[in-house]
Write a protein that holds these residues in place. Structure first.
Motif, short mmCIF file in Angstrom:
data_model
loop_
_atom_site.label_atom_id
_atom_site.label_comp_id
_atom_site.label_asym_id
_atom_site.label_seq_id
_atom_site.Cartn_x
_atom_site.Cartn_y
_atom_site.Cartn_z
N THR A 35 6.56 5.41 8.33
CA THR A 35 6.63 6.25 7.13
C THR A 35 7.53 7.45 7.34
N SER B 114 0.47 14.48 1.76
CA SER B 114 -0.72 15.32 1.61
C SER B 114 -1.08 16.07 2.89
N THR C 82 1.11 8.58 0.88
CA THR C 82 0.17 9.58 0.35
C THR C 82 -0.30 10.51 1.45
N LYS C 83 -0.60 9.93 2.62
CA LYS C 83 -1.04 10.74 3.74
C LYS C 83 0.07 11.64 4.25
N THR D 279 0.83 -1.20 0.00
CA THR D 279 0.00 0.00 0.00
C THR D 279 0.87 1.25 0.00
N SER D 280 0.38 2.27 -0.67
CA SER D 280 1.07 3.56 -0.68
C SER D 280 0.29 4.60 0.12
N ALA D 281 -0.72 4.14 0.86
CA ALA D 281 -1.59 5.08 1.58
C ALA D 281 -0.82 5.87 2.63
N ASN D 282 0.14 5.23 3.28
CA ASN D 282 0.88 5.92 4.34
C ASN D 282 1.71 7.07 3.77
#
Length: 605
Positions: A270, A72, A68-69, A63-66
């Protein structure tokens, strides 16, 4: 090891069958195996494990959600910018301020240099917490600096010198200046003075000689100092937490909050990746431009290295800046030569060098010395100029089970981790210093990696591993962690000692019938014993003063002295802390002079 030694070894290897030759070379590198295994288990594996949490979710899917957060979220982005800004300014101030000190020491007589270096090393060996506590006393609203400014009429009310960017940069620059000096000094000592004299003979002025001849030869040392200071500053949290405000929150502080207060492992992982990536970028850039071997005392042969477009651009930019400064200083020098008598003008350079040296050394020494009178105050408030004299706070320290047990724990952990680091590091140093093999630079990078990876990343990684092994809050766990941090210093120190060792003594012992183990035990180790003791002291001090890892791996009834000081500093500044800081200052001063004695003994050997 001399080139003749290498040549004779390679000739001997060529006379053997290929398999036997490879086996012999492999046996020479066996001393590296214990250290590599130790780092693989307690450094690379936990760091890789904690970093993987940023890229994989709980189900194990990528996952790349961490990330991205992280990119952002304006909070994380602002903290990242603040971290780079503070680390960048600290690097500039430390290198610019440390250069005149290193220059003066490099050009001083050898006997004077040895005595003067001690005064630079004293704050370097002094605890970070002690130095930060000293600045808290000096920069506070009722501190000595504000009292002086008010007495001189410079300000009408106490200036805001603490809990802001000013206090943070002062504290961090004070902490990093000795590191910058001691990194630049060895390079400056190897500069050939004949080049400057030849330029002077050809008619070059002093300013042109300094900027166009001397400075370019100092660039490997300046680059190394900038790299070490910048990477070290990225992982700082003690000084920003105690001397900075909310606007000076650095990435390390956010990581600590994510773990200790929110238990948010993916976010902490992250942010650790971002911090580690910044360190690696700086490290790789240094290796490409200067060369990693220069950190261990090797030469930086840029002709043999690949030159990229960026390297050419940086080289041209550096030359343009240096030539411009040389021309500017030459013009200023020409004006001063007309205004001043010839004798006064000739002494201006030496006088300015001495003044700059004294100012920087005073900046390094005076703050720590203010802690001493504060520890003898009879009152309950910390004052740099106490009214009276009392030993009540020293009595309180020795009567407190918290302080005495913390000091005993720090002593035990320091001695044990120093011993582990000395054994592993000395074995590896022998293999690195006395052998030439493919991938030697990579092997050195592996050994030095605990210096490059920010300490907060190591702390979080070991905490994650130890929580599964039930080693959190144990002496064994902290000893292992501190040995990981201390091993690079031992390897570098012992390699420097072995670089000057005369191997003909070993060859003579072999001719007389002594075996390798007998030669090592009776010839080699006794001769380099002062250097080994110096390496052990370095490892001991590294452990004794360590806080970041101890914050995560200690707790409950098991505390170290830095952890106990940190807890008290967060609650209230009191004279007990001044008494502890003074005792630590005395201890570190004694260890410094002891280390200097060992170093001189090693030089005579």
């Amino acid at each position: 090891m001399s080139s003749r030694d290498y040549q004779s070894s390679s000739v001997a290897d060529r006379g053997m069958p290929p398999l036997q030759s490879r086996m012999r070379r492999a046996r020479r590198l066996l001393p590296l195996a214990p250290l590599f295994a130790f780092l693989a288990i307690f450094f690379f594996f936990p760091v890789a494990q904690i970093l993987s949490l940023s890229a994989f979710d709980q189900g194990g899917a990528f996952t790349s959600a961490n990330f991205t957060k992280a990119f952002s979220d304006p909070l994380y982005f602002d903290v990242l910018l603040i971290t780079f800004k503070i680390a960048g300014w600290t690097t500039v101030i430390s290198v610019v301020g440390g250069f005149p000190v290193a220059y003066y020491l490099a050009n001083a007589a050898p006997h004077s240099r040895n005595a003067l270096v001690i005064w630079v090393l004293l704050p370097f060996w002094t605890s970070f917490l002690v130095r930060t506590f000293a600045w808290m006393i000096l920069l506070g609203r009722n501190g000595a600096v504000n009292q002086l400014l008010l007495a001189l009429g410079i300000v009408d009310a106490p200036a805001s010198l603490i809990f802001n960017l000013t206090g943070t940069l002062i504290g961090m620059s004070h902490a990093m200046l000795p590191l910058a000096v001691m990194t630049m000094l060895p390079v400056m000592q190897t500069i050939d003075g004949n080049l400057s004299r030849a330029a002077e003979t050809l008619g070059a002025g002093r300013a042109q000689i300094f900027w166009r001849i001397y400075i370019p030869q100092c660039m490997p040392g300046i680059s190394a100092a900038a790299m070490m200071v910048f990477i070290s500053s990225l992982g700082f949290f003690i000084t920003p937490a105690l001397l900075g405000g909310a606007r000076e929150t650095m990435l390390t502080q956010v990581i600590i909050t994510q773990i200790q207060e929110l238990l948010n492992w993916p976010a902490a992982s992250t942010l650790s990746v971002l911090l580690l990536a910044a360190s690696i970028v700086v490290f790789v850039a240094y290796d490409r431009v200067v060369g990693l071997s220069s950190l261990a005392g090797g030469s930086s042969d840029r002709s043999a290295r690949s030159v990229t477009g960026w390297s050419r651009i940086l080289d041209l930019l550096g030359r343009a800046i240096v030539n411009g400064l040389g021309s500017l200083c030459a013009s200023i020098g020409a004006v001063l030569a007309k205004l001043l008598p010839a004798r006064a003008f000739r002494g201006l350079g030496r006088a300015s060098s001495l003044v700059l040296f004294l100012l920087v050394v005073a900046f390094l020494l005076i703050p720590t010395l203010f802690v001493i009178p504060a520890s003898f105050t009879p009152g309950n408030a910390v004052r740099a100029n106490p009214n009276g004299f009392s030993l009540r706070w020293y009595e309180a320290v020795f009567a407190s089970s918290d302080w005495t047990s913390a000091a005993w724990n720090s002593l035990v952990v320091g001695l044990a981790s120093g011993a582990v680091a000395l054994v592993l590091g000395t074995m590896a140093a022998f293999a690195m210093a006395w052998n030439r093999f493919p991938g030697k630079t990579a092997a050195l990078a592996v050994i030095l990696s605990p210096l490059i990876v920010p300490r907060i990343v190591i702390a979080v990684a070991l905490f994650f591993l130890y929580s599964k092994l039930e080693l959190v809050g144990t002496v064994t766990g902290l000893v292992i962690a501190h040995a990981v941090l201390a091993v690079p210093y031992v390897v570098i120190t012992v390699m420097a000692v072995l670089a000057t060792y005369d191997r003909r003594l070993d060859q003579a012992a072999a001719v007389m019938g002594a075996g390798r183990w007998q030669t090592l035990r009776r010839i080699t180790l006794p001769i380099i014993r002062p250097g080994l003791l110096s390496a052990f002291l370095f490892a001991f001090v590294t452990s004794f003063d360590e806080l970041t890892v101890a914050l995560f791996l200690t707790g409950g009834s098991f505390n170290t002295l830095p952890r106990q000081m940190w807890s008290d500093l967060l609650l209230q500044i009191n004279p007990t802390l001044a008494a502890v800081a003074t005792l630590l200052l005395v201890l570190m001063t004694g260890l410094l002079f002891l280390n200097e004695r060992f170093r001189r003994s090693a030089g005579r050997s």
